[in-house]
Design a protein around this motif. Structure first.
Motif, short mmCIF file in Angstrom:
data_model
loop_
_atom_site.label_atom_id
_atom_site.label_comp_id
_atom_site.label_asym_id
_atom_site.label_seq_id
_atom_site.Cartn_x
_atom_site.Cartn_y
_atom_site.Cartn_z
N LYS A 38 16.78 -9.80 -6.55
CA LYS A 38 18.25 -9.89 -6.56
C LYS A 38 18.80 -9.82 -5.15
N ALA A 39 18.22 -8.95 -4.32
CA ALA A 39 18.68 -8.81 -2.93
C ALA A 39 18.43 -10.11 -2.16
N LEU A 40 17.29 -10.73 -2.37
CA LEU A 40 16.97 -11.98 -1.68
C LEU A 40 17.85 -13.13 -2.17
N LEU A 53 10.68 -4.88 -8.36
CA LEU A 53 10.60 -6.31 -8.04
C LEU A 53 11.93 -7.00 -8.33
N ARG A 54 12.53 -6.68 -9.48
CA ARG A 54 13.80 -7.30 -9.84
C ARG A 54 14.87 -6.99 -8.79
N ASP A 55 14.92 -5.73 -8.33
CA ASP A 55 15.90 -5.36 -7.31
C ASP A 55 15.68 -6.16 -6.03
N GLU A 106 0.81 -1.22 0.00
CA GLU A 106 0.00 0.00 0.00
C GLU A 106 0.84 1.27 0.00
N HIS A 107 1.91 1.25 0.76
CA HIS A 107 2.72 2.46 0.90
C HIS A 107 4.19 2.12 0.62
N ALA A 108 4.94 3.11 0.33
CA ALA A 108 6.39 2.96 0.13
C ALA A 108 6.70 1.78 -0.76
N ARG A 109 6.26 1.87 -2.01
CA ARG A 109 6.49 0.76 -2.96
C ARG A 109 7.95 0.74 -3.37
N THR A 110 8.76 0.15 -2.50
CA THR A 110 10.20 0.08 -2.72
C THR A 110 10.64 -1.39 -2.71
N ALA A 111 11.88 -1.61 -3.14
CA ALA A 111 12.42 -2.97 -3.12
C ALA A 111 12.46 -3.50 -1.69
N ASP A 112 12.75 -2.63 -0.72
CA ASP A 112 12.80 -3.06 0.68
C ASP A 112 11.45 -3.59 1.14
N ALA A 113 10.37 -2.95 0.72
CA ALA A 113 9.03 -3.40 1.11
C ALA A 113 8.72 -4.78 0.53
N VAL A 114 9.15 -5.00 -0.70
CA VAL A 114 8.97 -6.31 -1.34
C VAL A 114 9.79 -7.36 -0.60
N VAL A 115 11.03 -7.02 -0.29
CA VAL A 115 11.91 -7.94 0.43
C VAL A 115 11.28 -8.35 1.76
N ARG A 116 10.77 -7.37 2.51
CA ARG A 116 10.19 -7.67 3.82
C ARG A 116 8.99 -8.60 3.70
N GLN A 117 8.16 -8.40 2.67
CA GLN A 117 6.99 -9.26 2.53
C GLN A 117 7.39 -10.70 2.22
N ILE A 118 8.34 -10.88 1.31
CA ILE A 118 8.76 -12.24 0.95
C ILE A 118 9.52 -12.88 2.11
N GLU A 119 10.32 -12.08 2.82
CA GLU A 119 10.99 -12.60 4.02
C GLU A 119 9.97 -13.16 5.01
N VAL A 163 16.63 -18.58 -5.19
CA VAL A 163 17.57 -19.05 -6.20
C VAL A 163 16.89 -19.05 -7.55
N SER A 164 17.58 -18.57 -8.57
CA SER A 164 17.04 -18.57 -9.93
C SER A 164 17.55 -19.79 -10.67
N ARG A 165 16.66 -20.44 -11.40
CA ARG A 165 17.04 -21.61 -12.18
C ARG A 165 16.84 -21.28 -13.65
N GLN A 166 17.84 -21.58 -14.44
CA GLN A 166 17.80 -21.27 -15.86
C GLN A 166 16.56 -21.88 -16.50
N GLY A 167 15.69 -21.01 -16.98
CA GLY A 167 14.47 -21.47 -17.63
C GLY A 167 13.44 -22.04 -16.68
N GLY A 168 13.73 -21.95 -15.36
CA GLY A 168 12.81 -22.56 -14.39
C GLY A 168 12.25 -21.61 -13.37
N GLY A 169 12.50 -20.31 -13.55
CA GLY A 169 11.94 -19.33 -12.64
C GLY A 169 12.72 -19.16 -11.35
#
Length: 278
Positions: free
Chosen positions: A58-60, A53-55, A9-22, A67-73
């Protein structure tokens, strides 16, 4: 759309995305190996731009959580079980006392977990446990041994989740990783004991019913009884396995051409001796 990801909702930053996934990983909602939605879809669900989102991803990844898998998301990294790294697993697997210590640890910790789960399990927790037990019963009824053994670990993980204690949840997951890998004892051999499958199903059902009914004392008792049975069964399975190994060696030795030749020689000598005395 039902989703575990929520709109930021607020502060749409990479840090906010990181915290949610964490938080999703910490709470056990995202588990080892789980695949995240594609970049476009995930950005839409969280209502952030794709560069942000990409940032975050990458931080996570840099922290070893994804972990990114070639062709596997992008997947949740295998972060559970690092307490017992490969050298330690190989070391304890060669020491018989480790099995006794492992089961003693499970008996104490799972008793706490079952009691806590009976106090804290929500209706959604109980529904998940009920589904697991139903699948366990189906696997048992259809003699789907492989699935039944797999669901055993899933059940105990779910009880840990019902505690809503992050540290206990991930400690138990580490513990059960060793169980699934067969580091301490062969669950296949334990399940193969006469009557064991029926006994284990009954014990799992008793733990579930106590948690469902919100009965902490019974949940603790049922959990302790379960591990006491596993302790006995693992010892019994090891002993009968050793007996079977010895019996097979005897059979192999006595069926060999050399053994048959010895028996034939004995028979000839016996017949000759009888002829002389006759």
């Amino acid at each position: 759309m039902d989703t575990i990801y929520s709109r930021i909702e607020h502060a749409r930053t990479a840090d906010a995305v990181v915290r949610q996934i964490e938080a999703l990983i910490l709470q056990g909602i995202l588990r080892d190996g789980d695949r995240l939605p594609g970049e476009r879809e995930l950005a839409s669900r969280m209502d952030v731009s794709r560069p942000i989102l990409r940032d975050a991803l990458k931080a996570l990844e840099a922290r070893g959580l994804l972990v990114s898998r070639q062709g596997g998301g992008t997947h949740v990294a295998s972060i559970v079980g690092e307490v017992f790294a490969k050298p330690m697993r190989e070391l304890i697997a060669t020491h018989p006392k480790a099995t006794a210590d492992y089961l003693e640890y499970r008996r104490e910790v799972e008793a706490v977990a079952a009691e806590m789960a009976a106090r804290r399990a929500t209706e959604a927790d109980k529904a998940l446990l009920a589904d697991i037990v139903a699948r366990m019963e189906h696997a048992h009824a259809t003699a789907d041994f492989k699935t039944e053994v797999e669901i055993d670990v899933e059940f105990h993980n779910a009880v840990g989740e019902c505690t809503h204690n992050f540290v206990l949840l991930h400690t138990l997951r580490s513990c059960y990783r060793l169980l699934a890998d067969g580091v301490f004892y062969s669950r296949a051999r334990v399940y193969g004991l006469p009557g064991a499958r029926e006994d284990l199903l009954s014990q799992h059902r008793a733990i579930f019913l106590a948690i469902r009914d919100g009965d902490p004392a019974t949940a603790r008792s049922a959990s302790v009884d379960h591990i006491a049975y596993v302790e006995w069964a693992s010892t019994e399975a090891e002993r009968t396995g050793e007996w079977e190994h010895i019996a097979k060696l005897r059979l192999q030795q006595r069926s060999s051409p050399e053994a048959k030749a010895v028996r034939s020689g004995r028979s000839r000598r016996s017949a000759a001796a009888k002829s002389k005395t006759g």
